[in-house]
Design a protein around this motif. Structure first.
Motif, PDB file in Angstrom:
ATOM      1  N   SER A  52      71.392 124.510  50.346  1.00  0.00           N
ATOM      2  CA  SER A  52      70.435 123.746  49.521  1.00  0.00           C
ATOM      3  C   SER A  52      70.627 122.576  49.168  1.00  0.00           C
ATOM      4  O   SER A  52      71.779 122.474  48.870  1.00  0.00           O
ATOM      5  CB  SER A  52      69.815 124.606  48.515  1.00  0.00           C
ATOM      6  N   PRO A  53      69.756 121.663  49.197  1.00  0.00           N
ATOM      7  CA  PRO A  53      70.191 120.192  48.862  1.00  0.00           C
ATOM      8  C   PRO A  53      70.392 120.188  47.372  1.00  0.00           C
ATOM      9  O   PRO A  53      71.307 119.350  46.888  1.00  0.00           O
ATOM     10  CB  PRO A  53      68.950 119.685  49.050  1.00  0.00           C
ATOM     11  N   ASN A  54      69.949 121.089  46.512  1.00  0.00           N
ATOM     12  CA  ASN A  54      70.441 121.196  45.086  1.00  0.00           C
ATOM     13  C   ASN A  54      71.129 122.527  44.947  1.00  0.00           C
ATOM     14  O   ASN A  54      70.602 123.693  45.413  1.00  0.00           O
ATOM     15  CB  ASN A  54      68.829 121.546  44.329  1.00  0.00           C
ATOM     16  N   PRO A  55      72.327 122.218  44.720  1.00  0.00           N
ATOM     17  CA  PRO A  55      73.331 123.325  44.560  1.00  0.00           C
ATOM     18  C   PRO A  55      72.897 124.647  43.620  1.00  0.00           C
ATOM     19  O   PRO A  55      73.326 125.586  43.595  1.00  0.00           O
ATOM     20  CB  PRO A  55      74.679 122.880  44.104  1.00  0.00           C
ATOM     21  N   ASP A  56      71.872 124.287  42.683  1.00  0.00           N
ATOM     22  CA  ASP A  56      71.600 125.276  41.763  1.00  0.00           C
ATOM     23  C   ASP A  56      70.338 126.224  42.325  1.00  0.00           C
ATOM     24  O   ASP A  56      69.989 127.064  41.808  1.00  0.00           O
ATOM     25  CB  ASP A  56      70.973 124.601  40.524  1.00  0.00           C
ATOM     26  N   ALA A  57      69.918 125.756  43.615  1.00  0.00           N
ATOM     27  CA  ALA A  57      68.616 126.396  44.189  1.00  0.00           C
ATOM     28  C   ALA A  57      69.074 127.056  45.129  1.00  0.00           C
ATOM     29  O   ALA A  57      69.731 126.738  46.097  1.00  0.00           O
ATOM     30  CB  ALA A  57      67.798 125.297  44.856  1.00  0.00           C
ATOM     31  N   PRO A  58      69.022 128.684  45.305  1.00  0.00           N
ATOM     32  CA  PRO A  58      69.409 129.323  46.372  1.00  0.00           C
ATOM     33  C   PRO A  58      68.689 129.012  47.624  1.00  0.00           C
ATOM     34  O   PRO A  58      67.722 128.836  47.400  1.00  0.00           O
ATOM     35  CB  PRO A  58      69.183 130.822  45.846  1.00  0.00           C
ATOM     36  N   GLU A  59      69.485 129.429  48.502  1.00  0.00           N
ATOM     37  CA  GLU A  59      69.138 129.228  50.095  1.00  0.00           C
ATOM     38  C   GLU A  59      68.134 130.397  50.084  1.00  0.00           C
ATOM     39  O   GLU A  59      68.172 131.376  49.683  1.00  0.00           O
ATOM     40  CB  GLU A  59      69.972 129.332  51.148  1.00  0.00           C
TER      41      GLU A  59
END
Length: 116
Positions: A52-59
């Motif tokens: 994910s582009p945002n490391p806090d957002a799960p794939e």
């Protein structure tokens, strides 16, 4: 005869070196994928592979392959609890929810392993 055996061994060795990505459970509708990318892709990886582009957002594959996830639980979450974190506080029409659920379920794999 020896050349035939050597050819078979060579082909088997080459085949063993190839990486084949597993096929999705169902073919993804391009419109569903486009909606997923437009609505969620700035934070989440919505593709079968990738981070994910945002490391806090799960794939999305990590979400789709969670034990116990069903069409119903995913639909309920997208409709009822889709307001945390604040970046996810946006409204989805019923048909958009259905499209996102349909697409996410195509990311299920029997041989899924999280990327981390």
């Amino acid at each position: 005869m020896k050349s035939s055996i050597a050819s078979v061994i060579l082909l088997a060795a080459l085949a063993a070196c190839q990486t084949v990505e597993p096929e999705p459970v169902a073919a993804a509708d391009p419109e569903d994928r486009a909606l997923a990318q437009a609505a969620c892709g700035s934070c989440h990886s919505v593709e079968p592979y990738g981070l994910s582009p945002n490391p806090d957002a799960p794939e999305w594959p990590a979400i789709a392959n969670r034990r116990g996830l069903t069409r119903e639980t995913l639909t309920t979450w997208l409709v009822s609890a889709h307001n945390y974190p604040s970046e996810m506080d946006f409204y989805l029409e019923d048909d958009e929810v259905e499209q996102l659920v349909d697409y996410m379920l195509t990311l299920r794999r029997e041989d899924y392993h999280p990327p981390y």
